[in-house]
Design a protein around this motif. Structure first.
Motif, PDB file in Angstrom:
ATOM      1  N   LYS A   1      15.488 -18.705  58.139  1.00 21.45           N
ATOM      2  CA  LYS A   1      16.679 -19.534  58.214  1.00 21.45           C
ATOM      3  C   LYS A   1      17.793 -18.932  57.377  1.00 21.45           C
ATOM      4  O   LYS A   1      17.549 -18.250  56.376  1.00 21.45           O
ATOM      5  N   HIS A   2      19.005 -19.207  57.802  1.00 16.17           N
ATOM      6  CA  HIS A   2      20.187 -18.718  57.090  1.00 16.17           C
ATOM      7  C   HIS A   2      20.469 -19.657  55.921  1.00 16.17           C
ATOM      8  O   HIS A   2      20.656 -20.854  56.117  1.00 16.17           O
ATOM      9  N   SER A   3      20.487 -19.126  54.678  1.00 15.00           N
ATOM     10  CA  SER A   3      20.697 -19.965  53.490  1.00 15.00           C
ATOM     11  C   SER A   3      21.984 -19.568  52.786  1.00 15.00           C
ATOM     12  O   SER A   3      22.592 -18.543  53.086  1.00 15.00           O
TER      13      SER A   3
ATOM     14  N   SER B   1      22.359 -18.480  49.854  1.00 21.41           N
ATOM     15  CA  SER B   1      22.233 -17.303  48.993  1.00 21.41           C
ATOM     16  C   SER B   1      22.584 -16.011  49.727  1.00 21.41           C
ATOM     17  O   SER B   1      22.805 -14.973  49.088  1.00 21.41           O
ATOM     18  N   ASN B   2      22.619 -16.072  51.047  1.00 17.19           N
ATOM     19  CA  ASN B   2      22.945 -14.921  51.905  1.00 17.19           C
ATOM     20  C   ASN B   2      21.926 -13.791  51.812  1.00 17.19           C
ATOM     21  O   ASN B   2      22.159 -12.700  52.358  1.00 17.19           O
ATOM     22  N   GLU B   3      20.804 -14.015  51.150  1.00 17.11           N
ATOM     23  CA  GLU B   3      19.801 -12.957  51.041  1.00 17.11           C
ATOM     24  C   GLU B   3      19.216 -12.612  52.409  1.00 17.11           C
ATOM     25  O   GLU B   3      18.900 -11.448  52.677  1.00 17.11           O
ATOM     26  N   GLU B   4      19.094 -13.618  53.273  1.00 14.32           N
ATOM     27  CA  GLU B   4      18.542 -13.373  54.611  1.00 14.32           C
ATOM     28  C   GLU B   4      19.505 -12.558  55.462  1.00 14.32           C
ATOM     29  O   GLU B   4      19.120 -11.542  56.061  1.00 14.32           O
ATOM     30  N   ILE B   5      20.758 -12.966  55.512  1.00 11.70           N
ATOM     31  CA  ILE B   5      21.701 -12.289  56.393  1.00 11.70           C
ATOM     32  C   ILE B   5      21.997 -10.882  55.889  1.00 11.70           C
ATOM     33  O   ILE B   5      22.102  -9.927  56.677  1.00 11.70           O
ATOM     34  N   PHE B   6      22.071 -10.703  54.573  1.00 14.15           N
ATOM     35  CA  PHE B   6      22.310  -9.367  54.037  1.00 14.15           C
ATOM     36  C   PHE B   6      21.073  -8.481  54.203  1.00 14.15           C
ATOM     37  O   PHE B   6      21.188  -7.270  54.443  1.00 14.15           O
ATOM     38  N   GLY B   7      19.900  -9.057  54.052  1.00 14.98           N
ATOM     39  CA  GLY B   7      18.681  -8.289  54.275  1.00 14.98           C
ATOM     40  C   GLY B   7      18.547  -7.831  55.715  1.00 14.98           C
ATOM     41  O   GLY B   7      18.154  -6.678  55.984  1.00 14.98           O
ATOM     42  N   VAL B   8      18.894  -8.714  56.637  1.00 17.06           N
ATOM     43  CA  VAL B   8      18.855  -8.347  58.055  1.00 17.06           C
ATOM     44  C   VAL B   8      19.853  -7.238  58.349  1.00 17.06           C
ATOM     45  O   VAL B   8      19.546  -6.274  59.064  1.00 17.06           O
ATOM     46  N   LEU B   9      21.062  -7.338  57.780  1.00 22.56           N
ATOM     47  CA  LEU B   9      22.074  -6.298  57.976  1.00 22.56           C
ATOM     48  C   LEU B   9      21.575  -4.956  57.429  1.00 22.56           C
ATOM     49  O   LEU B   9      21.772  -3.910  58.055  1.00 22.56           O
ATOM     50  N   SER B  10      20.942  -4.979  56.258  1.00 27.44           N
ATOM     51  CA  SER B  10      20.423  -3.741  55.686  1.00 27.44           C
ATOM     52  C   SER B  10      19.354  -3.126  56.582  1.00 27.44           C
ATOM     53  O   SER B  10      19.339  -1.914  56.823  1.00 27.44           O
ATOM     54  N   PHE B  11      18.461  -3.975  57.109  1.00 26.62           N
ATOM     55  CA  PHE B  11      17.439  -3.487  58.032  1.00 26.62           C
ATOM     56  C   PHE B  11      18.070  -2.879  59.281  1.00 26.62           C
ATOM     57  O   PHE B  11      17.646  -1.821  59.773  1.00 26.62           O
TER      58      PHE B  11
ATOM     59  N   ALA C   1      27.751 -10.251  60.040  1.00 25.23           N
ATOM     60  CA  ALA C   1      27.170 -10.639  58.752  1.00 25.23           C
ATOM     61  C   ALA C   1      28.238 -11.191  57.817  1.00 25.23           C
ATOM     62  O   ALA C   1      27.996 -12.168  57.082  1.00 25.23           O
ATOM     63  N   ALA C   2      29.434 -10.583  57.832  1.00 26.85           N
ATOM     64  CA  ALA C   2      30.525 -11.074  56.988  1.00 26.85           C
ATOM     65  C   ALA C   2      30.920 -12.491  57.370  1.00 26.85           C
ATOM     66  O   ALA C   2      31.158 -13.348  56.498  1.00 26.85           O
ATOM     67  N   TYR C   3      30.992 -12.775  58.648  1.00 25.95           N
ATOM     68  CA  TYR C   3      31.342 -14.125  59.093  1.00 25.95           C
ATOM     69  C   TYR C   3      30.261 -15.124  58.698  1.00 25.95           C
ATOM     70  O   TYR C   3      30.554 -16.200  58.154  1.00 25.95           O
ATOM     71  N   LEU C   4      28.992 -14.773  58.980  1.00 24.95           N
ATOM     72  CA  LEU C   4      27.900 -15.707  58.707  1.00 24.95           C
ATOM     73  C   LEU C   4      27.700 -15.929  57.211  1.00 24.95           C
ATOM     74  O   LEU C   4      27.199 -16.983  56.796  1.00 24.95           O
ATOM     75  N   SER C   5      28.098 -14.944  56.388  1.00 23.16           N
ATOM     76  CA  SER C   5      27.934 -15.116  54.941  1.00 23.16           C
ATOM     77  C   SER C   5      28.843 -16.205  54.393  1.00 23.16           C
ATOM     78  O   SER C   5      28.621 -16.705  53.288  1.00 23.16           O
TER      79      SER C   5
END
Length: 786
Positions: free
Chosen positions: A59-61, A63-73, A321-325
């Protein structure tokens, strides 16, 4: 005459043209065209990657750790797999300019005798494209010996190549479904939810039906629109990405650090690992860079990806990712997707462009499926199907009706059955990563056997890229019940079809070899072969490249009459992409010269097209005439390749090209040709004609060079060949019924009597056979107990 006009000038192809150093203008033109053909599928991946990743497992939280982690992957996956693996390494493993799973397999078959095709000849290794890069030493030599010694390893290698092929076919079902469905899903933000659920699936199905219907007309009519559509789409997603980065989160570039992947997995744990199946979709279509290499060039494909596609995709994913963050609680209950990050004012235009881009991306994988099916048919791994060439200029643009409608039905079934991108993406992800794994498994063999590199380098390649792809493969496979079963089921069905056909074909050829007639039987018949010899040419089609087929003895036993000139004719495919026209025919003699029995083998590459044209018939007859003219007598005045003890030696067959490649060779001239044109031709090239006596049939003559001087015996033989050609040609075909022999196991009886027999009855006859005139065709039935 027998056949139709040619669909293309395939004989005008020349490897020298392909090997010329390309000008920058040519490279840029090819790079522009490759954007529409190669990168359509890869370019549309931003439509569904984030939506599939956040569908259920994470889930998108705030903390943005999920969305940034997905972007890094996503960033590192795009960098390591398409850019590093394919652009810098795999594209170099081309088979004389051709790419794909079968190209790798063909490359290995030439550097080690691992091909399961039974009709290989030493003469094939002299082909221009049958070149080898150096000689194996050390471990490479030992590896080659092991592969050549163990039939099990050869079958495993073929199975691996067929698995990759089957997954490509499965991708041809799933990619159009997910691309089109994801594109039309943008309607959820521009129409009410009440209407959306009744519009999305029907609209996707209508677009898919229209897409498959267009295949009949060929891509050359609308292909010029492909590149502009993809360029427009790439510009659109990159511009939106830049806007979102600047407007919402300029510091999103920090998420490109691998540290965010660690934080992502540490927080999400099992859910993060399962979500990798959605992240992996960002490289969907990467295999097309290698598979479509034959239509472009290495440099053009590398430039298009490195300077256009790769930067555009990175900007698009960073923008999302920038928008979702900055949008953790969306205003609606819709899932995270591409369209939520698109400014509201331009959603309708972006939706229209997205649908067009999805159609283009789907078109590329459908065309690729047609191409790989054609290669499988050429290598005896798929039942013969009807192949229609939709372009008179590009030999790669083909249409296969049976495959097209099968793909459409399966694609509609997947779309209607799943009705969402979650399950379709799970299925598509497994198909994509399996094809990449197959390439990764074959590449170490190419590195050692073909490139003569060290064992350590091969291990590094498979360990580095294999570990990444196995991670994604496991994440996709764990979703077996959530849609990943679809490519497995499809590949199993197609694998069974391929294996049954290949197994039955091999058994049939083995029967031919075991039951071929000995040369002593032919010699015992005498010059007249113990039968009445009537005027004309008897063309006996056979799969054998040596020996006399049993069909001939079966025929003369029941009907003791045959033509004055006999030609055992074989069309075979060799493990190279193309065979040069000047290397097309292998011509030899069977029995003493006075028997007038010849063998003619027409060789084609797995990418070549057999020309259905009267020119093919002329080339066949002229190749025999050229063989007669160019025979060299031995020291005793006898024809060297007429010696009894050397009748079946492959190296005694002469390599003869088509008439278009030998302007100074024998040519055939019809008496009804325009006289003015004839006089002009005779004045420009010194030719001497050999005429036949007056006959009531259509007049034919050979035009041969003035020198070297033709021997008297050769002149008489040419005279008889010409008279036989004037009398006409008869085509004798074997109609074989393959049955399992008594005492066979239950599995073999089912495979041969049920499986192979069903495929044989429902497959097409070879293209050249269907073009023979019915009045001149005779089928000889035989039962093969294998």
């Amino acid at each position: 005459m027998i056949l139709r006009r040619p669909v293309m000038d395939i004989e005008g192809w020349s490897p020298e043209n392909a090997l010329k150093r390309e000008s920058w203008r040519t490279v840029l033109t090819l790079a522009y065209q490759s954007l529409g053909v190669v990168y359509g599928d890869l370019s549309t991946s931003p439509l569904y990657v984030y939506k599939s990743t956040f569908a259920e497992d994470i889930k998108h939280s705030e903390s943005n750790e999920e969305i940034f982690g997905v972007l890094s992957f996503i960033f590192w996956t795009l960098t390591l797999i398409p850019l590093l693996k394919y652009v810098f390494i795999v594209l170099r493993a081309d088979d004389n300019g051709e790419g794909g799973t079968f190209a790798l397999y063909s490359l290995l078959c030439r550097h080690a005798r691992v091909s399961t095709l039974p009709n290989g000849q030493l003469a094939d290794e002299d082909l221009f494209e049958y070149k080898k890069d150096g000689v194996n030493k050390g471990f490479g030599l030992r590896l080659r010996s092991i592969l050549e010694k163990h039939k099990f390893l050869q079958r495993m290698l073929l199975t691996l190549a067929l698995l990759g092929t089957c997954m490509v076919i499965g991708d041809g079902v799933l990619t159009p479904a997910i691309s089109v469905f994801s594109a039309v899903s943008g309607l959820e933000l521009v129409v009410s939810k009440t209407h959306h659920q009744y519009i999305e699936v029907p609209l996707a199905c209508v677009i898919l039906v229209f897409l498959f219907y267009l295949q009949h007309y060929g891509t050359h009519r609308i292909g010029f629109l492909f590149a502009p559509v993809v360029i427009m789409w790439l510009f659109c997603i990159s511009a939106i990405g830049v806007y979102n980065i600047v407007h919402w989160n300029p510091h999103v570039y920090k998420a490109l650090s691998p540290y965010y992947m660690y934080k992502f997995l540490k927080k999400t744990q099992r859910g993060g690992w399962m979500s990798l199946g959605g992240i992996m979709l960002c490289i969907t279509g990467s295999e097309a860079m290698f598979a479509d290499l034959g239509h472009f060039s290495q440099l053009s494909i590398k430039m298009a990806f490195s300077f256009v596609v790769y930067p555009s995709l990175i900007l698009a994913y960073m923008g999302q990712a920038a928008y979702l963050s900055k949008h953790h609680i969306l205003e609606s209950d819709y899932h995270i997707g591409f369209y939520v990050s698109v400014p509201e004012k331009i959603r309708w235009p972006v939706l229209a462009i997205a649908i067009l881009a999805a159609v283009v991306g789907s078109q590329a994988i459908i065309t690729g499926t047609f191409s790989i099916i054609k290669q499988c048919c050429a290598l005896g791994c798929f039942p013969r199907v009807k192949i229609i060439h939709t372009s008179s200029k590009m030999c790669g643009q083909i249409y296969i009706p049976e495959i097209n409608w099968t793909l459409m039905v399966l694609c509609l079934a997947v779309t209607i059955g799943f009705r969402d991108t979650k399950h379709i993406s799970n299925a598509s992800g497994l198909a994509v990563i399996t094809v990449m794994l197959v390439t990764t498994c074959l590449m170490p063999l190419v590195i050692i056997l073909c490139w003569n590199r060290s064992f350590f380098l091969a291990i590094c390649f498979i360990f580095f890229f294999g570990s990444i792809e196995v991670l994604y493969f496991s994440a996709s496979l764990i979703k077996f019940l959530d849609g990943a079963w679809v490519p497995i089921a499809l590949s199993f069905i197609f694998m069974m079809i391929m294996y049954l056909w290949h197994y039955g074909t091999l058994k049939k050829y083995e029967f031919d070899v075991q039951n071929k007639v000995s040369i002593n039987w032919l010699l015992g018949l005498g010059p007249n072969l113990g039968i009445v010899r009537v005027r004309g040419i008897g063309l006996i089609h056979t799969e054998l490249v040596s020996g006399i087929p049993a069909i001939f003895s079966h025929f003369v036993t029941n009907l003791p009459a045959f033509h004055q000139v006999l030609v055992l004719f074989c069309i075979k495919y060799v493990p190279v992409p193309h065979v040069r026209p000047e290397e097309r025919f292998l011509v030899g003699r069977i029995g003493p010269k006075e028997y007038r029995v010849y063998r003619c083998i027409a060789r084609y590459g797995y990418r070549d097209t057999i020309i259905d044209d009267v020119e093919f018939e002329k080339d066949l007859v002229c190749s025999i005439a050229e063989f007669i003219r160019s025979e060299v007598p031995d020291s005793n005045g006898k024809i060297s390749n007429g010696l009894v003890q050397e009748l079946e030696r492959e190296d005694k067959m002469a390599v003869i090209g088509t008439t278009s490649t030998h302007p100074k060779g024998v040519r055939m001239w019809n008496e009804d040709e325009d006289e003015d044109e004839e006089e002009e031709e005779m004045s420009t090239i010194e030719l001497r004609e050999i005429r036949s006596p007056e006959v009531p049939r259509k007049r034919v003559r050979f035009l041969v060079p003035e020198s070297p001087r033709i021997e008297r015996d050769a002149r008489v033989e040419l005279q008889e060949l010409m008279e036989a050609r004037e009398a006409g040609m008869a085509f004798i075909l074997g109609h074989c019924y393959v049955k399992a022999k008594t005492g066979s196991s239950l599995i073999k009886r089912i495979a041969i009597n049920v499986g192979y027999d069903f495929l044989r009855r429902n497959s097409r006859a070879p293209t050249y056979v269907s073009s023979f005139p019915r009045a001149s065709t005779l089928e000889v039935g035989m039962v093969y107990h294998v």
